[in-house]
Motif scaffolding. Structure first.
Motif, PDB file in Angstrom:
ATOM      1  N   ALA B  38       0.821  -1.222   0.000  1.00  0.00           N
ATOM      2  CA  ALA B  38       0.000   0.000   0.000  1.00  0.00           C
ATOM      3  C   ALA B  38       0.847   1.262   0.000  1.00  0.00           C
ATOM      4  O   ALA B  38       0.361   2.354  -0.339  1.00  0.00           O
ATOM      5  CB  ALA B  38      -0.937  -0.006   1.206  1.00  0.00           C
ATOM      6  N   ALA B  39       2.130   1.121   0.357  1.00  0.00           N
ATOM      7  CA  ALA B  39       3.023   2.282   0.340  1.00  0.00           C
ATOM      8  C   ALA B  39       3.291   2.747  -1.092  1.00  0.00           C
ATOM      9  O   ALA B  39       3.680   3.897  -1.319  1.00  0.00           O
ATOM     10  CB  ALA B  39       4.341   1.935   1.027  1.00  0.00           C
ATOM     11  N   HIS B  40       3.080   1.850  -2.047  1.00  0.00           N
ATOM     12  CA  HIS B  40       3.296   2.224  -3.449  1.00  0.00           C
ATOM     13  C   HIS B  40       2.036   2.878  -4.002  1.00  0.00           C
ATOM     14  O   HIS B  40       1.085   2.203  -4.368  1.00  0.00           O
ATOM     15  CB  HIS B  40       3.665   0.990  -4.270  1.00  0.00           C
ATOM     16  N   GLN B  41       2.051   4.157  -4.049  1.00  0.00           N
ATOM     17  CA  GLN B  41       0.885   4.893  -4.546  1.00  0.00           C
ATOM     18  C   GLN B  41       1.112   5.447  -5.942  1.00  0.00           C
ATOM     19  O   GLN B  41       0.160   5.732  -6.656  1.00  0.00           O
ATOM     20  CB  GLN B  41       0.551   6.049  -3.596  1.00  0.00           C
ATOM     21  N   ARG B  42       2.366   5.631  -6.291  1.00  0.00           N
ATOM     22  CA  ARG B  42       2.675   6.214  -7.602  1.00  0.00           C
ATOM     23  C   ARG B  42       3.397   5.156  -8.437  1.00  0.00           C
ATOM     24  O   ARG B  42       4.523   4.764  -8.129  1.00  0.00           O
ATOM     25  CB  ARG B  42       3.525   7.464  -7.429  1.00  0.00           C
ATOM     26  N   VAL B  43       2.717   4.709  -9.457  1.00  0.00           N
ATOM     27  CA  VAL B  43       3.200   3.555 -10.232  1.00  0.00           C
ATOM     28  C   VAL B  43       3.254   3.891 -11.721  1.00  0.00           C
ATOM     29  O   VAL B  43       2.314   4.458 -12.275  1.00  0.00           O
ATOM     30  CB  VAL B  43       2.273   2.332 -10.011  1.00  0.00           C
ATOM     31  N   ILE B  44       4.378   3.541 -12.323  1.00  0.00           N
ATOM     32  CA  ILE B  44       4.536   3.643 -13.777  1.00  0.00           C
ATOM     33  C   ILE B  44       4.526   2.221 -14.325  1.00  0.00           C
ATOM     34  O   ILE B  44       5.333   1.385 -13.911  1.00  0.00           O
ATOM     35  CB  ILE B  44       5.864   4.332 -14.150  1.00  0.00           C
ATOM     36  N   ALA B  45       3.607   1.946 -15.235  1.00  0.00           N
ATOM     37  CA  ALA B  45       3.567   0.630 -15.884  1.00  0.00           C
ATOM     38  C   ALA B  45       4.247   0.750 -17.244  1.00  0.00           C
ATOM     39  O   ALA B  45       3.745   1.452 -18.132  1.00  0.00           O
ATOM     40  CB  ALA B  45       2.128   0.145 -16.034  1.00  0.00           C
ATOM     41  N   ASP B  46       5.387   0.090 -17.379  1.00  0.00           N
ATOM     42  CA  ASP B  46       6.140   0.111 -18.640  1.00  0.00           C
ATOM     43  C   ASP B  46       5.670  -1.060 -19.501  1.00  0.00           C
ATOM     44  O   ASP B  46       5.892  -2.220 -19.161  1.00  0.00           O
ATOM     45  CB  ASP B  46       7.634   0.005 -18.338  1.00  0.00           C
ATOM     46  N   LEU B  47       5.031  -0.727 -20.617  1.00  0.00           N
ATOM     47  CA  LEU B  47       4.430  -1.755 -21.479  1.00  0.00           C
ATOM     48  C   LEU B  47       5.297  -2.066 -22.701  1.00  0.00           C
ATOM     49  O   LEU B  47       4.805  -2.663 -23.662  1.00  0.00           O
ATOM     50  CB  LEU B  47       3.036  -1.298 -21.929  1.00  0.00           C
ATOM     51  N   LEU B  75      -1.611   5.996 -11.537  1.00  0.00           N
ATOM     52  CA  LEU B  75      -0.984   5.079 -12.484  1.00  0.00           C
ATOM     53  C   LEU B  75      -0.714   5.835 -13.775  1.00  0.00           C
ATOM     54  O   LEU B  75      -1.588   6.550 -14.284  1.00  0.00           O
ATOM     55  CB  LEU B  75      -1.911   3.890 -12.774  1.00  0.00           C
ATOM     56  N   VAL B  76       0.496   5.684 -14.298  1.00  0.00           N
ATOM     57  CA  VAL B  76       0.858   6.266 -15.586  1.00  0.00           C
ATOM     58  C   VAL B  76       1.470   5.162 -16.442  1.00  0.00           C
ATOM     59  O   VAL B  76       2.210   4.304 -15.937  1.00  0.00           O
ATOM     60  CB  VAL B  76       1.861   7.437 -15.417  1.00  0.00           C
ATOM     61  N   LEU B  77       1.148   5.165 -17.726  1.00  0.00           N
ATOM     62  CA  LEU B  77       1.646   4.149 -18.649  1.00  0.00           C
ATOM     63  C   LEU B  77       2.730   4.728 -19.545  1.00  0.00           C
ATOM     64  O   LEU B  77       2.687   5.915 -19.890  1.00  0.00           O
ATOM     65  CB  LEU B  77       0.496   3.623 -19.527  1.00  0.00           C
ATOM     66  N   ILE B  78       3.675   3.867 -19.927  1.00  0.00           N
ATOM     67  CA  ILE B  78       4.653   4.260 -20.944  1.00  0.00           C
ATOM     68  C   ILE B  78       4.853   3.105 -21.922  1.00  0.00           C
ATOM     69  O   ILE B  78       4.672   1.942 -21.579  1.00  0.00           O
ATOM     70  CB  ILE B  78       6.025   4.683 -20.366  1.00  0.00           C
ATOM     71  N   HIS B  79       5.218   3.494 -23.146  1.00  0.00           N
ATOM     72  CA  HIS B  79       5.663   2.561 -24.183  1.00  0.00           C
ATOM     73  C   HIS B  79       4.641   1.519 -24.644  1.00  0.00           C
ATOM     74  O   HIS B  79       5.035   0.391 -24.992  1.00  0.00           O
ATOM     75  CB  HIS B  79       6.939   1.835 -23.730  1.00  0.00           C
ATOM     76  N   PRO B  80       3.353   1.831 -24.705  1.00  0.00           N
ATOM     77  CA  PRO B  80       2.451   0.856 -25.343  1.00  0.00           C
ATOM     78  C   PRO B  80       2.733   0.825 -26.847  1.00  0.00           C
ATOM     79  O   PRO B  80       3.057   1.864 -27.433  1.00  0.00           O
ATOM     80  CB  PRO B  80       1.054   1.431 -25.060  1.00  0.00           C
ATOM     81  N   VAL B  97      -6.263   7.173 -17.951  1.00  0.00           N
ATOM     82  CA  VAL B  97      -4.933   6.811 -17.444  1.00  0.00           C
ATOM     83  C   VAL B  97      -3.914   7.475 -18.370  1.00  0.00           C
ATOM     84  O   VAL B  97      -3.870   7.157 -19.561  1.00  0.00           O
ATOM     85  CB  VAL B  97      -4.725   5.281 -17.424  1.00  0.00           C
ATOM     86  N   PRO B  98      -3.095   8.385 -17.831  1.00  0.00           N
ATOM     87  CA  PRO B  98      -2.141   9.092 -18.700  1.00  0.00           C
ATOM     88  C   PRO B  98      -1.141   8.144 -19.350  1.00  0.00           C
ATOM     89  O   PRO B  98      -0.707   7.169 -18.736  1.00  0.00           O
ATOM     90  CB  PRO B  98      -1.423  10.041 -17.724  1.00  0.00           C
ATOM     91  N   ILE B  99      -0.805   8.449 -20.607  1.00  0.00           N
ATOM     92  CA  ILE B  99       0.251   7.719 -21.314  1.00  0.00           C
ATOM     93  C   ILE B  99       1.370   8.718 -21.565  1.00  0.00           C
ATOM     94  O   ILE B  99       1.196   9.669 -22.340  1.00  0.00           O
ATOM     95  CB  ILE B  99      -0.257   7.137 -22.643  1.00  0.00           C
ATOM     96  N   ALA B 100       2.491   8.524 -20.886  1.00  0.00           N
ATOM     97  CA  ALA B 100       3.616   9.446 -21.011  1.00  0.00           C
ATOM     98  C   ALA B 100       4.549   8.999 -22.129  1.00  0.00           C
ATOM     99  O   ALA B 100       4.587   7.821 -22.495  1.00  0.00           O
ATOM    100  CB  ALA B 100       4.378   9.531 -19.692  1.00  0.00           C
ATOM    101  N   GLU B 101       5.301   9.946 -22.673  1.00  0.00           N
ATOM    102  CA  GLU B 101       6.174   9.639 -23.803  1.00  0.00           C
ATOM    103  C   GLU B 101       7.383   8.801 -23.396  1.00  0.00           C
ATOM    104  O   GLU B 101       7.877   8.006 -24.166  1.00  0.00           O
ATOM    105  CB  GLU B 101       6.632  10.939 -24.476  1.00  0.00           C
ATOM    106  N   ASP B 102       7.889   9.057 -22.185  1.00  0.00           N
ATOM    107  CA  ASP B 102       9.055   8.296 -21.731  1.00  0.00           C
ATOM    108  C   ASP B 102       9.052   8.261 -20.202  1.00  0.00           C
ATOM    109  O   ASP B 102       8.155   8.809 -19.558  1.00  0.00           O
ATOM    110  CB  ASP B 102      10.357   8.908 -22.267  1.00  0.00           C
TER     111      ASP B 102
END
Lengths: 138, 111
Positions: B38-47, B75-80, B97-102
């Motif tokens: 639960a301490a992990h609140q800010r997660v980047i999912a690298d796809l 949650l933020v996604l990268i590299h789909p 869900v935001p998709i960031a460039e890098d």
């Protein structure tokens, strides 16, 4: 190429075998292949998950034919009669709070296929999907 | 589905996925995200390693985003890949869900 067929049991684990079969057949262009894979994953998952009573045995037959630029896939199953095309399409999600978790499979099927049709014949659900190229060949 | 975690500092966790977000892969991803501390609140999912996304995969990402949001996180996604982006566009996931460039942009977006 001509036609290819596979029979799946009504077990979600069979989707992995279906995807290996699809990769082996690899009909059409890459973009057609991606669309076929998406549509079949959605349709077959839905059939296996909801089409049979708990513990009920059944099967799903897939056939794939390419006679020209378009590829036709027919999905036949002996589950309970169900027309997925009669179901209202969900709206795309607009905000996180109101977003529903799930229900987008049918939307993705419509997006992936060029055309979809359904019939119930001889005790079988028959879903036919056509996939024509969307991009001119390079 | 292979999944690995990497702490990026300042409470940001990058979760890298490799495989297909189909029925089998989505189950693995769902269990992984649900098991995050639960301490992990800010997660980047690298796809970057994800070659296929079906609606079950979208379901996992929405569920994870809702869980993190409920904790005050994101949650933020990268590299789909392009096919995954089309699925995200069709379902509207890219609106919620935001998709960031890098990775750097994702760290900024998730913070």
């Amino acid at each position: 190429m001509g036609g290819a067929t596979i029979r799946l049991e009504n077990d979600l684990g069979e989707i992995e075998r279906m995807n290996r079969w699809l990769a082996h057949v690899h009909a059409g262009t890459d973009e057609q292949f991606e669309r076929i894979k998406l549509c079949l994953n959605e349709a077959v998952e839905n059939t296996i998950r909801y089409g049979y009573p708990v513990g009920g045995l059944g099967y799903v037959d897939l056939s794939l034919d390419q006679g020209g630029p378009c590829i036709t896939v027919v999905i036949r199953d002996d589950g309970k009669p169900y027309d997925p095309l009669a179901r209202a399409l969900p709206d795309p999600m607009r905000d996180l709070e109101s977003a529903t978790i799930g229900g987008f499979g049918i939307l993705l099927m419509h997006e992936a296929a060029t055309s979809l049709s359904y019939a119930y014949r001889a005790g079988m659900n028959v879903l036919t999907a056509e996939f024509c190229p969307r991009q001119a060949p390079k | 589905m292979e999944i690995s975690n990497k702490e990026l500092g300042h409470g940001v966790l990058k979760v890298s996925l490799k495989g297909s977000l189909d029925v089998a892969g989505a189950d693995v991803a769902d269990a992984h995200f649900a098991g995050l501390d639960a301490a992990h609140q800010r997660v980047i999912a690298d796809l970057a390693g994800v070659d296929f996304v079906a609606s079950v995969g979208i379901r996992v990402l929405v569920k994870t985003a809702k869980t993190l949001s409920g904790r005050g996180g994101k949650l933020v996604l990268i590299h789909p890949n392009d096919a995954a982006r089309r699925v995200m566009f069709t379902t509207g996931l890219d609106r919620i869900v935001p998709i960031a460039e890098d990775e750097q942009a994702a760290v900024t977006a998730v913070s």
